[in-house]
Scaffold this motif. Structure first.
Motif, short mmCIF file in Angstrom:
data_model
loop_
_atom_site.label_atom_id
_atom_site.label_comp_id
_atom_site.label_asym_id
_atom_site.label_seq_id
_atom_site.Cartn_x
_atom_site.Cartn_y
_atom_site.Cartn_z
N TYR A 277 -31.48 -13.67 -28.94
CA TYR A 277 -30.81 -12.61 -29.69
C TYR A 277 -31.07 -11.25 -29.05
O TYR A 277 -30.17 -10.41 -28.97
CB TYR A 277 -31.26 -12.60 -31.15
CG TYR A 277 -30.35 -11.75 -32.00
CD1 TYR A 277 -29.13 -12.23 -32.42
CD2 TYR A 277 -30.70 -10.46 -32.36
CE1 TYR A 277 -28.26 -11.45 -33.17
CE2 TYR A 277 -29.85 -9.67 -33.11
CZ TYR A 277 -28.64 -10.17 -33.52
OH TYR A 277 -27.78 -9.40 -34.25
N TYR B 255 -26.99 -1.62 -34.84
CA TYR B 255 -26.10 -2.66 -35.34
C TYR B 255 -24.72 -2.07 -35.65
O TYR B 255 -23.69 -2.67 -35.32
CB TYR B 255 -26.70 -3.33 -36.58
CG TYR B 255 -25.84 -4.44 -37.08
CD1 TYR B 255 -25.84 -5.68 -36.44
CD2 TYR B 255 -24.99 -4.28 -38.16
CE1 TYR B 255 -25.03 -6.71 -36.88
CE2 TYR B 255 -24.19 -5.30 -38.61
CZ TYR B 255 -24.21 -6.51 -37.96
OH TYR B 255 -23.40 -7.52 -38.39
N THR C 144 -21.53 -1.01 -27.08
CA THR C 144 -21.74 -0.06 -28.17
C THR C 144 -20.70 1.04 -28.07
O THR C 144 -20.05 1.21 -27.03
CB THR C 144 -23.14 0.57 -28.11
OG1 THR C 144 -23.30 1.23 -26.86
CG2 THR C 144 -24.22 -0.46 -28.29
N ARG D 88 -22.80 -1.51 -32.42
CA ARG D 88 -22.31 -2.75 -31.84
C ARG D 88 -21.15 -3.33 -32.65
O ARG D 88 -20.20 -3.86 -32.09
CB ARG D 88 -23.45 -3.75 -31.71
CG ARG D 88 -24.36 -3.41 -30.55
CD ARG D 88 -25.74 -4.05 -30.68
NE ARG D 88 -26.56 -3.74 -29.53
CZ ARG D 88 -27.20 -2.58 -29.35
NH1 ARG D 88 -27.11 -1.63 -30.26
NH2 ARG D 88 -27.93 -2.37 -28.28
N SER E 228 -23.34 -13.16 -33.34
CA SER E 228 -24.79 -13.17 -33.58
C SER E 228 -25.22 -14.45 -34.28
O SER E 228 -26.21 -15.09 -33.90
CB SER E 228 -25.19 -11.97 -34.45
OG SER E 228 -24.91 -10.77 -33.81
N TRP F 215 -28.32 -8.76 -27.80
CA TRP F 215 -28.32 -7.41 -28.37
C TRP F 215 -28.26 -6.35 -27.27
O TRP F 215 -27.50 -5.41 -27.36
CB TRP F 215 -29.59 -7.23 -29.21
CG TRP F 215 -29.78 -5.87 -29.80
CD1 TRP F 215 -30.41 -4.81 -29.23
CD2 TRP F 215 -29.35 -5.44 -31.10
NE1 TRP F 215 -30.41 -3.75 -30.09
CE2 TRP F 215 -29.76 -4.10 -31.24
CE3 TRP F 215 -28.68 -6.05 -32.14
CZ2 TRP F 215 -29.51 -3.37 -32.39
CZ3 TRP F 215 -28.44 -5.32 -33.28
CH2 TRP F 215 -28.85 -4.00 -33.39
N ARG F 216 -29.06 -6.54 -26.23
CA ARG F 216 -29.11 -5.57 -25.15
C ARG F 216 -27.81 -5.54 -24.35
O ARG F 216 -27.41 -4.50 -23.84
CB ARG F 216 -30.27 -5.86 -24.21
CG ARG F 216 -31.64 -5.72 -24.83
CD ARG F 216 -31.96 -4.34 -25.22
NE ARG F 216 -32.07 -3.52 -24.02
CZ ARG F 216 -32.20 -2.22 -24.02
NH1 ARG F 216 -32.23 -1.56 -25.15
NH2 ARG F 216 -32.29 -1.55 -22.90
#
Length: 112
Positions: free
Chosen positions: A102, A45, A111, A48, A59, A106-107
C-alpha cells in the motif's frame, strides 16, 4: 479576613487563568504528533482521490491482492499444520506485505 480574600481571588473575573475548567487551545499551539500525522494522511488521501476518482477501489483491490498473496506464500512455506502454531509470524508477514504494497502504491499515485 484572609480566607475571604482567597475566595475573592479565585472567583475574580479578571483572573487570566479560569478556575475549574480547562483552558481553550491557543490558535498557534502546535498539534500533537498523532493529529499532525492524521491530518497529513487525510490531505494526501484527498489529493489522490481528486487526481484519480477510482483510488479507493484500487486501494481496496491492492490490499486484497497483497494479503491473499502473502497468506498463500505463508501457507506454502509453513503448511496448514503449522499455521495455528506460528500464527503470530503469519499475521506479521501478511500485515507487513499489506503495508509495504500500500505504501508503494500510495507513493506512486497521482496527486493534484
Amino acid at each position: 479576613n484572609n480566607n475571604n480574600n482567597k475566595n475573592n481571588n479565585n472567583n475574580n473575573a479578571s483572573d487570566p487563568v479560569p478556575r475549574g475548567g480547562h483552558n481553550p487551545p491557543k490558535p498557534n499551539t502546535p498539534l500533537p504528533p498523532h493529529k499532525q500525522i492524521l491530518l497529513t494522511l487525510q490531505r494526501g488521501y484527498r489529493q489522490r482521490l481528486a487526481a484519480d476518482p477510482s483510488f479507493l477501489a484500487k486501494s481496496i483491490l491492492e490490499i486484497i491482492v497483497a494479503a491473499s498473496t502473502q497468506f498463500t506464500a505463508e501457507v506454502s512455506r509453513r503448511g496448514w499444520d503449522r499455521m495455528a502454531v506460528e500464527g503470530d509470524f503469519v499475521f506479521s508477514g501478511v500485515l507487513t506485505a499489506v503495508f509495504g504494497k500500500y505504501f508503494s502504491m500510495w507513493r506512486g499515485a497521482k496527486t493534484v
